[in-house]
Design an enzyme around this catalytic site. Structure first.
Site, mmCIF file in Angstrom:
data_model
loop_
_atom_site.group_PDB
_atom_site.id
_atom_site.type_symbol
_atom_site.label_atom_id
_atom_site.label_comp_id
_atom_site.label_asym_id
_atom_site.label_seq_id
_atom_site.Cartn_x
_atom_site.Cartn_y
_atom_site.Cartn_z
ATOM 1 N N HIS A 44 0.697 -1.212 0.069
ATOM 2 C CA HIS A 44 -0.025 0.050 -0.043
ATOM 3 C C HIS A 44 0.785 1.155 -0.048
ATOM 4 C CE1 HIS A 44 -3.568 2.195 0.110
ATOM 5 N NE2 HIS A 44 -4.228 1.437 0.939
ATOM 6 N N ASP B 63 -10.678 -8.593 -18.475
ATOM 7 C CA ASP B 63 -10.824 -9.770 -19.253
ATOM 8 C C ASP B 63 -9.556 -10.175 -20.039
ATOM 9 O OD1 ASP B 63 -11.574 -11.961 -20.940
ATOM 10 O OD2 ASP B 63 -13.450 -10.963 -21.754
#
Length: 454
Positions: free
Chosen positions: A164, A389
């Site tokens: 992070h 995708d």
């Protein structure tokens, strides 16, 4: 039927380090002040779930490694290592060390795990890379790592663990999108990354923002600290959200004007905060804090580049006593959430946040009694689903895996529905951790959403 955890076996291959496919700069890059907001070893792992590709000839591990190698040409800092500087700050050494990549094979089909839609934490944790503890205070985990697990049905999961301190959720999503684009045949990512961390470096201030809560006044729970912590995923459907919003608007008096209604985030944030506090049985006179991430990329002046992938969030904060939180009309609490969010968007608040963090980082480490703070993060609009995708099919699910930064009581995440459950279209999944003894009461509060009278 849920798969028996004891029967799940995952065979690991050797870890490899995926390097950029072309030469990249060898430099040390400084991080921004906001990048230093999380702890340097804070890792947030997520699991992407894919059904069997229509083209069974494609090896997802090979495709992912090839695409990752190409993406690292653009995101080359992520192939480096985090290092501590003499001034105590963390930088990234772009040394081309590579991204750890682990391939694994599971002994079952994804359908037997219900495509992780039940979100069994024990299973999710096996599907992400297991970072080893740092050896000394100057050593940190790799900025990013991957674990691809193939299942007997031909489906697979991609566990991506990101530091992070290098990327926030938006930045990690853009990196993942770049990999997906390259895997599906694109010659380069649509959005080119930029570093530009100097845009978010603060100045020393003599007037830092005050700490929102101190240890002496923080609420406490009789159930904390606890060794037995549960993780649950609650599904809130579109109709329940509609009824909640309608009930909130009815609470507002006719004499009170509302220029705009309440968002799903604002409504659920207030409801979950109150429900959690009730479940923890916080003491009435103690203070409780709701803190939530606010994305400020487009609220900077000028706005940050679309390709900026570092931390660019401030925090909205609301503090109430438990008595106030429990007894105020819920619409009043939602209004406080909305107001806090709007303040966090302002240029003045953003600058004060950065300057305070630069001057006194400890000011952001809230002193609290056990259970006093709820840290809420909204992942619904990050873009991880559904448009990721690989050239086969869209992911059917995406879930957090509570390791490292997720593995503590006090965190809640709002998630988009999985594609496995059509009845949840337009709904929200609420991921939360609580002591086991407090979870039944929280479940009761969440079930009550289904019978709210608009």
């Amino acid at each position: 039927m849920a798969y028996q955890m004891a029967s799940l076996k995952i065979e690991m291959k050797e870890v490899v380090h995926v390097k950029p496919s072309k030469p990249t700069p060898s430099i040390v890059l400084p991080l921004s002040t906001l990048d230093h907001r999380p702890y340097p070893d804070s890792i947030w792992p997520i699991v992407h779930v894919y059904q069997s590709p229509s083209n069974g000839q494609l090896d997802p591990a090979f495709v992912l490694k090839q695409a990752l190698s190409k993406a690292l040409v653009y995101y080359y800092p992520l192939a480096g290592k985090l290092v501590k500087q003499p001034n105590g700050k963390v930088a990234i050494n772009c040394n081309n060390d590579g991204v750890p990549f682990l391939e694994a094979i599971a002994n079952c089909e994804l359908s037997s795990l219900n495509y992780l839609d039940d979100h069994d934490i024990r299973i999710a944790k096996q599907l992400v890379f297991d970072f080893h503890p740092q050896q000394d205070e100057n050593e940190y985990p790799h900025p990013v790592s991957f674990k691809l697990t193939k299942f007997q049905c031909g489906g697979f999961t991609i566990g991506m663990s990101t530091s992070h301190i290098v990327c926030d959720g938006w930045g990690a999503c853009k990196f993942f999108h770049a990999i997906v684009e390259l895997a599906s045949g694109k010659s380069e990512p649509f959005l080119k990354p930029v570093w530009e961390r100097e845009r978010l470096i603060g100045s020393i201030t003599t007037q830092p923002m005050p700490n929102p809560m101190d240890e002496a006044t923080a609420a406490v729970s009789p159930f904390l600290p606890a060794t037995d912590v549960m993780y649950e995923l609650f599904k809130v459907d579109k109709e329940s959200i509609r009824r909640l919003k309608m009930s909130l608007m009815k609470e507002i008096s006719c004499n009170e004007s509302m220029e705009q209604g309440f968002t799903t985030f604002e409504s659920l944030a207030a409801y979950v905060w109150r429900s959690r506090a009730r479940a923890l049985n916080l003491n009435n006179e103690g203070k409780t804090l709701l803190v939530f991430s606010v994305q400020v990329r487009q609220h900077m002046s000028p706005p940050l580049s679309d390709g900026y992938y570092g931390t660019a969030i401030t925090e909205g904060q609301v503090v109430l006593t438990m008595k106030e939180l429990n007894e105020k009309p819920l619409s009043d609490i939602v209004k406080l959430v909305k107001e806090s969010k709007n303040v966090a968007f302002t240029g003045d608040f953003i600058k004060k946040t950065i300057d305070t963090l630069e001057s006194n980082p400890e000011n952001f480490n809230v002193e609290e009694g056990p259970g006093a703070t709820l840290a809420l993060s909204d992942w619904k609009h990050l873009g991880f689903m559904p448009n990721v995708d690989f050239g086969w099919k869209e992911p059917i699910n995406m879930v957090p895996a509570p390791c490292n930064m997720f593995e503590y009581e006090g965190l809640c995440i709002f998630l988009s529905p999985s594609n496995h459950d059509p009845s949840m279209e337009g709904g929200v999944r609420v991921f939360i951790s609580l002591p086991s003894v407090a979870m039944p009461k929280f479940k009761e509060e969440m079930e009550a959403l289904k019978v709210i009278t608009p």
